[in-house]
Design a protein around this motif. Sequence first.
Motif, PDB file in Angstrom:
ATOM      1  N   ASP A  70       0.821  -0.902   0.036  1.00 16.51           N
ATOM      2  CA  ASP A  70       0.031   0.528   0.075  1.00 16.51           C
ATOM      3  C   ASP A  70       0.859   1.154   0.165  1.00 16.51           C
ATOM      4  OD1 ASP A  70      -1.910  -2.332   0.487  1.00 16.51           O
ATOM      5  OD2 ASP A  70      -3.383  -1.436   2.040  1.00 16.51           O
TER       6      ASP A  70
ATOM      7  N   ASP B  85      -6.856   0.970   5.300  1.00 14.98           N
ATOM      8  CA  ASP B  85      -8.180   0.381   4.973  1.00 14.98           C
ATOM      9  C   ASP B  85      -9.294   1.057   6.301  1.00 14.98           C
ATOM     10  OD1 ASP B  85      -6.442   0.221   2.223  1.00 14.98           O
ATOM     11  OD2 ASP B  85      -6.547  -2.074   2.783  1.00 14.98           O
TER      12      ASP B  85
ATOM     13  N   ASP C  22     -11.944  -0.698   5.452  1.00 16.76           N
ATOM     14  CA  ASP C  22     -12.680  -2.125   5.008  1.00 16.76           C
ATOM     15  C   ASP C  22     -14.414  -2.112   5.356  1.00 16.76           C
ATOM     16  OD1 ASP C  22     -10.250  -3.818   4.958  1.00 16.76           O
ATOM     17  OD2 ASP C  22     -10.031  -3.295   7.164  1.00 16.76           O
TER      18      ASP C  22
ATOM     19  N   ASN D 296      -8.460   4.596   2.966  1.00 15.91           N
ATOM     20  CA  ASN D 296      -8.739   4.093   1.866  1.00 15.91           C
ATOM     21  C   ASN D 296     -10.338   3.431   1.792  1.00 15.91           C
ATOM     22  OD1 ASN D 296      -7.335   4.077   0.262  1.00 15.91           O
ATOM     23  ND2 ASN D 296      -5.935   3.367   1.242  1.00 15.91           N
TER      24      ASN D 296
ATOM     25  N   TYR E  36     -13.321   1.276   0.403  1.00 19.90           N
ATOM     26  CA  TYR E  36     -12.927   0.178   1.498  1.00 19.90           C
ATOM     27  C   TYR E  36     -11.737  -0.092   1.876  1.00 19.90           C
ATOM     28  CZ  TYR E  36     -15.037  -4.649   2.496  1.00 19.90           C
ATOM     29  OH  TYR E  36     -15.331  -5.749   3.332  1.00 19.90           O
ATOM     30  N   GLU E  37     -10.768  -0.993   0.345  1.00 19.02           N
ATOM     31  CA  GLU E  37      -8.911  -0.470   0.395  1.00 19.02           C
ATOM     32  C   GLU E  37      -8.934  -0.027  -0.537  1.00 19.02           C
ATOM     33  OE1 GLU E  37     -10.155  -4.830   0.639  1.00 19.02           O
ATOM     34  OE2 GLU E  37     -10.702  -5.334  -1.069  1.00 19.02           O
ATOM     35  N   LEU E  38      -7.195   0.180  -0.618  1.00 16.14           N
ATOM     36  CA  LEU E  38      -7.346   0.592  -1.662  1.00 16.14           C
ATOM     37  C   LEU E  38      -7.007   0.262  -3.183  1.00 16.14           C
ATOM     38  CD1 LEU E  38      -3.596   2.115  -1.558  1.00 16.14           C
ATOM     39  CD2 LEU E  38      -3.047   0.138  -2.264  1.00 16.14           C
TER      40      LEU E  38
ATOM     41  N   LYS F 166     -11.367  -5.073  -3.836  1.00 12.69           N
ATOM     42  CA  LYS F 166     -10.291  -6.374  -4.336  1.00 12.69           C
ATOM     43  C   LYS F 166     -10.341  -7.606  -4.811  1.00 12.69           C
ATOM     44  CE  LYS F 166      -8.125  -7.395  -0.550  1.00 12.69           C
ATOM     45  NZ  LYS F 166      -6.534  -7.832   0.225  1.00 12.69           N
TER      46      LYS F 166
END
Length: 193
Positions: free
Chosen positions: A17, A73, A75, A107, A109-111, A143
Motif C-alpha cells: 500500500d 483501509d 474496510d 481508503n 473500502y481498501e486501496l 480487491k
Amino acid sequence: MRKPTIKIGLIGEDSNDTDAIIHLMKQKYDVGYRYRTLSLYKKGTQIFNESAAKSFNFEIKKDPPHYVIVVADADAIITETDKIRNKKVLYERLAKWLDCKSLLLLNIYELEALIFADIDTFNSHYNVSVKGDRDVMYINEPKEELMRKTSKTKKKYSESHCPDLFTSLRIETVSKNCSYFKIFLDEFSAALI
C-alpha cells in the motif's frame, strides 16, 4: 536558490500500500520530494498501537520527515459510518503519539478502490473490461472484485501488483473520480504551504 527537499514518511497496514501510494504521489509531487516507508515490519492494525508509535518515532528521529502519511483501509463502504469513524479514532490516537505532523489517507473500502477510479488503466493492463462509471466509495470488497474479474485471464490480479500498477494509474483521473482521494490531495497540498 534551490528549494529544500520535502521529506514524506509513510506508515501503512501493508508495504504494498505505501509503495503504491508513493508511485501515485510521485506523478504530481516528485521533484523536491523524498518518500520513505517507516517500520516495514508493522502490519494491519498493529500500526495503531503505542508500541508501533515508538518504533515509528525512532525512525522519525533518525531522519525527520516534514509529514507522515498514514495509509489505512476503512474496510467499509461510505455508508458504514461506524466502521469509518472507528478507523479515524485509531488514527487520531496514533497521530497524538507521533513526533511529527501527519495526514490520514483512509481508503474506502481498501486501496483497490483507487484502481476503480482509473479503471481504464486497469482494464488495459489486464486486458479485461471491468465496469467503470461507479462511485468508488460504494464498491464493497474492490480487491476481491478485481481478482474475480481476472481469474480466467492469462494475467491474474494480485494485491502484490499494486506498486507496479500504481505507476500507471493517472493521479488526475484518480482524484477526479474518487472524492476521498481528492480531499486527501487537497489536504496534502494545503499542508505544504
